[in-house]
Design a protein around this motif. Structure first.
Motif, short mmCIF file in Angstrom:
data_model
loop_
_atom_site.label_atom_id
_atom_site.label_comp_id
_atom_site.label_asym_id
_atom_site.label_seq_id
_atom_site.Cartn_x
_atom_site.Cartn_y
_atom_site.Cartn_z
N PRO A 27 3.20 -4.85 4.70
CA PRO A 27 4.53 -4.87 5.35
C PRO A 27 4.57 -4.01 6.61
O PRO A 27 3.94 -2.95 6.68
CB PRO A 27 5.46 -4.32 4.26
N GLU A 28 5.33 -4.49 7.58
CA GLU A 28 5.40 -3.81 8.88
C GLU A 28 5.99 -2.41 8.77
O GLU A 28 5.68 -1.53 9.58
CB GLU A 28 6.23 -4.65 9.85
N ASP A 29 6.86 -2.17 7.76
CA ASP A 29 7.55 -0.88 7.71
C ASP A 29 6.64 0.29 7.37
O ASP A 29 7.03 1.44 7.54
CB ASP A 29 8.72 -0.95 6.71
N ILE A 30 5.42 0.04 6.91
CA ILE A 30 4.50 1.15 6.64
C ILE A 30 3.39 1.24 7.68
O ILE A 30 2.53 2.12 7.61
CB ILE A 30 3.89 1.06 5.23
N LEU A 31 3.39 0.32 8.64
CA LEU A 31 2.33 0.28 9.64
C LEU A 31 2.75 0.98 10.92
O LEU A 31 3.94 1.07 11.24
CB LEU A 31 1.93 -1.16 9.95
N ALA A 32 1.78 1.47 11.65
CA ALA A 32 2.01 2.10 12.96
C ALA A 32 1.54 1.13 14.03
O ALA A 32 0.45 0.56 13.95
CB ALA A 32 1.24 3.42 13.07
N ALA A 33 2.39 0.92 15.04
CA ALA A 33 2.08 -0.04 16.11
C ALA A 33 1.20 0.62 17.16
O ALA A 33 1.64 0.99 18.24
CB ALA A 33 3.36 -0.55 16.74
N LEU A 34 -0.08 0.80 16.83
CA LEU A 34 -1.04 1.39 17.76
C LEU A 34 -2.02 0.31 18.22
O LEU A 34 -2.30 -0.64 17.47
CB LEU A 34 -1.82 2.52 17.08
N VAL A 42 -10.55 -6.87 9.42
CA VAL A 42 -9.13 -6.60 9.56
C VAL A 42 -8.93 -5.09 9.60
O VAL A 42 -9.42 -4.36 8.73
CB VAL A 42 -8.33 -7.21 8.39
N VAL A 43 -8.21 -4.60 10.62
CA VAL A 43 -7.92 -3.17 10.77
C VAL A 43 -6.43 -3.00 11.00
O VAL A 43 -5.83 -3.73 11.80
CB VAL A 43 -8.71 -2.56 11.95
N ARG A 44 -5.82 -2.07 10.31
CA ARG A 44 -4.42 -1.75 10.49
C ARG A 44 -4.24 -0.24 10.53
O ARG A 44 -5.01 0.51 9.92
CB ARG A 44 -3.56 -2.34 9.37
N PHE A 45 -3.21 0.22 11.25
CA PHE A 45 -2.86 1.64 11.28
C PHE A 45 -1.66 1.88 10.39
O PHE A 45 -0.68 1.13 10.42
CB PHE A 45 -2.57 2.09 12.71
N LEU A 46 -1.74 2.95 9.62
CA LEU A 46 -0.75 3.24 8.60
C LEU A 46 -0.15 4.62 8.83
O LEU A 46 -0.89 5.59 9.02
CB LEU A 46 -1.44 3.18 7.23
N ARG A 47 1.17 4.70 8.86
CA ARG A 47 1.83 6.01 8.91
C ARG A 47 1.98 6.50 7.47
O ARG A 47 2.64 5.86 6.66
CB ARG A 47 3.20 5.89 9.58
N PHE A 48 1.36 7.65 7.19
CA PHE A 48 1.26 8.08 5.80
C PHE A 48 1.29 9.60 5.72
O PHE A 48 0.41 10.28 6.23
CB PHE A 48 -0.05 7.54 5.21
N GLU A 49 2.35 10.13 5.11
CA GLU A 49 2.50 11.58 4.91
C GLU A 49 2.30 12.36 6.21
O GLU A 49 1.58 13.36 6.25
CB GLU A 49 1.54 12.07 3.84
N GLY A 50 2.96 11.91 7.26
CA GLY A 50 2.90 12.62 8.54
C GLY A 50 1.62 12.40 9.32
O GLY A 50 1.43 13.04 10.36
#
Length: 414
Positions: A27-34, A42-50
Motif C-alpha cells: 500500500p502507498e501509505d507505508i511507502l516513501a516516494a523516493l 522490484v524495489v520499494r522505499f518504506l517509511r518505518f519507525e522514523g
C-alpha cells in the motif's frame, strides 16, 4: 506463515509489515516516494519507525549472500549502503511462496544517477560522476572486492563540496577475496566501461544528455582515472639515498588524494645507495578523519577538505598559528561553522547536508567578493545565499516526483 528474519539488531516491528503481499502491491501509505535506480528486481522505499528503508524482492539465498557481503564491506570501511536485514519464508495469501526481501537503510541526501541527471546534463557532471565511481572502484579493489556488475545504476551519489562521493548499493554479483588479480580488476573495468556507455546512451536517447556528448568516450574515462589513482596508491618507487624527502612527499601526495598511509614497505640496497618504498596499508578518508578528530563533524572527505581549508584561513586571520590546533578548531566550530549553518531557516535547512550548505556559502562569498572587488563577510554571504540561491535548491534529503523509469532502457550486460 513462519517468517525467517535475519537482522543486524532486534526489530520486532518488522513482523507488522505486509509480508504476505508481493512487494509490488504494497500500500502507498507505508511507502516513501523516493527516486529509484534501475534494478532487475522490484524495489520499494518504506517509511518505518522514523527511517527510510529500501526493500528489494529477491531469492532468499541471494538476499542472505548480499546481506553478508554488505555487512563485511561496511566493517572494513568501504562506502556501501547499510544492510538492515533479510526476511525469508514469505507465503502469499494464495498459499504460494514469495521471494525473500533484502532490507537496506536509505542513504540520506543520496540520489541514483538518473534522478541526479533528470535535468539536462552539464558537460562536466558526467566526468565528475565517472571520477567518483573510479575512486569507489579503486577502494573496492584495494579491499579485495570484485564487483562483477559495475555501473552507475548500482551506485548512489552524494554531493561533496562540488564533487560527488559514490556508494555501492548493489552487491549481489560481488565476491570478497584477500586480494584481486590484475585480470579480475581488468574484468571489472571492462564491465564498467560497457555498462556506463549504455547508461549514458539511454539518457541521451531520452534527451537528458546533449547530442555533442560521446557516451563511449566518457565511459572510457573511468579506465584513465582508475589507472592514475591505482598507480598513485600501489606503485613501487625507487630513488637514491640522498632523496629521503621523497618518502614524505609520497605520503603527502596520497593525503592530498584523500588517503591515509598506515604502513610503508621500505627497503634499501646492500650498499644503502637506493631506497625503495611502497604503501602497504592505504585507507581513504584522511581529511574526514582529521576533521572528525578536531571538531566532531562527520562529513564526506572532499567536504572535510573544504572545511579544513576554511579552518586554516580562520587560524591565519586570528594570528593563531602557534595555538593548540584542537582549541582553534573548537573556536572555528562555535564561532563560524555552527552559526552559519544555523542561520539557514529551518524550512530550508534539510535540503542539503550542513557541510554542503557551508561549502556553497563559501563559494557564494568568493563570487560576491570578486564582483564587489572587496572581501565580503561570511555572514553577508550566508544571508544573500539564503535569500537568492537556497530557495531554488532541490530537496536532496528526499527528492520526490522524479520519474526515472520513463527513460528508455537497454538490456543490461549479463
Amino acid at each position: 506463515m513462519a517468517l525467517d528474519i535475519t537482522a543486524a539488531r532486534p526489530w520486532p516491528a518488522l513482523l507488522d509489515l505486509p509480508w504476505r503481499t508481493p512487494l509490488e502491491q504494497w500500500p502507498e501509505d507505508i511507502l516513501a516516494a523516493l527516486p529509484r535506480g534501475l534494478s532487475r528486481h522490484v524495489v520499494r522505499f518504506l517509511r518505518f519507525e522514523g527511517r527510510v528503508i529500501a526493500v528489494k524482492e529477491i531469492k532468499a539465498d541471494i538476499a542472505r549472500r548480499e546481506y553478508n557481503l554488505l555487512r563485511m564491506l561496511r566493517r572494513i570501511g568501504v562506502p556501501a549502503v547499510e544492510p538492515v536485514g533479510v526476511v525469508a519464508g514469505r507465503i502469499g495469501t494464495d498459499g504460494e511462496p514469495l521471494d525473500a526481501c533484502l532490507l537496506t537503510r536509505h542513504l540520506q541526501y543520496s540520489l541514483p544517477y538518473r534522478a541526479m541527471l533528470s535535468q539536462t546534463l552539464r558537460p562536466d557532471t558526467a566526468d565528475r560522476l565517472i571520477d567518483a565511481l573510479a575512486v569507489l572502484l579503486v577502494r573496492l579493489h584495494l579491499a579485495g572486492f570484485w564487483w562483477g556488475d559495475v555501473s552507475l545504476s548500482n551506485t548512489l551519489f552524494k554531493r561533496s563540496a562540488g564533487e560527488f562521493a559514490a556508494y555501492l548499493v548493489d552487491a549481489e554479483t560481488g565476491e570478497l577475496h584477500d586480494t584481486l588479480s590484475d585480470g579480475q580488476r581488468a574484468h571489472d573495468l571492462d564491465i564498467a566501461r560497457v555498462n556506463i556507455a549504455g547508461e549514458l546512451l539511454d539518457l541521451q536517447g531520452g534527451g537528458f544528455v546533449d547530442e555533442d556528448v560521446d557516451p563511449v568516450s566518457v565511459s572510457g574515462q573511468i579506465l584513465d582515472r582508475y589507472a592514475v589513482l591505482w598507480e598513485a596508491l600501489t606503485a613501487i618507487e625507487r630513488f637514491s639515498d640522498d632523496k629521503r624527502w621523497r618518502v614524505e612527499e609520497r605520503i603527502r601526495g596520497l593525503n592530498d588524494l584523500g588517503f591515509d598511509v598506515g604502513e610503508l614497505d621500505i627497503t634499501t640496497d646492500f650498499d644503502g645507495a637506493h631506497i625503495q618504498i611502497q604503501p602497504k596499508v592505504v585507507d581513504a578518508g584522511h581529511h574526514s578523519r582529521r576533521l572528525l578528530r578536531l571538531t566532531g563533524v562527520d562529513v564526506e572527505d572532499n567536504q572535510a577538505r573544504r572545511l579544513l581549508n576554511d579552518l586554516d584561513s580562520f587560524r591565519a586571520s586570528q594570528d593563531r598559528q602557534n595555538d593548540d590546533e584542537e582549541q582553534v578548531a573548537h573556536d572555528w566550530l562555535t564561532q563560524v561553522y555552527e552559526p552559519i549553518t544555523r542561520s539557514v531557516p529551518r524550512e530550508l535547512r534539510g535540503r542539503m547536508e550542513p557541510a554542503e550548505i557551508f561549502h556553497e556559502i563559501l563559494e557564494h562569498r568568493w563570487y560576491m567578493s570578486e564582483k564587489a572587488q572587496l572581501d565580503v563577510t561570511i555572514e553577508s554571504a550566508a544571508a544573500d545565499y539564503v535569500e537568492h540561491v537556497m530557495p531554488d535548491k532541490p530537496d536532496e534529503s528526499a527528492v520526490v516526483g522524479v520519474d526515472t523509469e520513463s527513460i528508455p532502457v537497454r538490456a543490461k550486460r549479463p
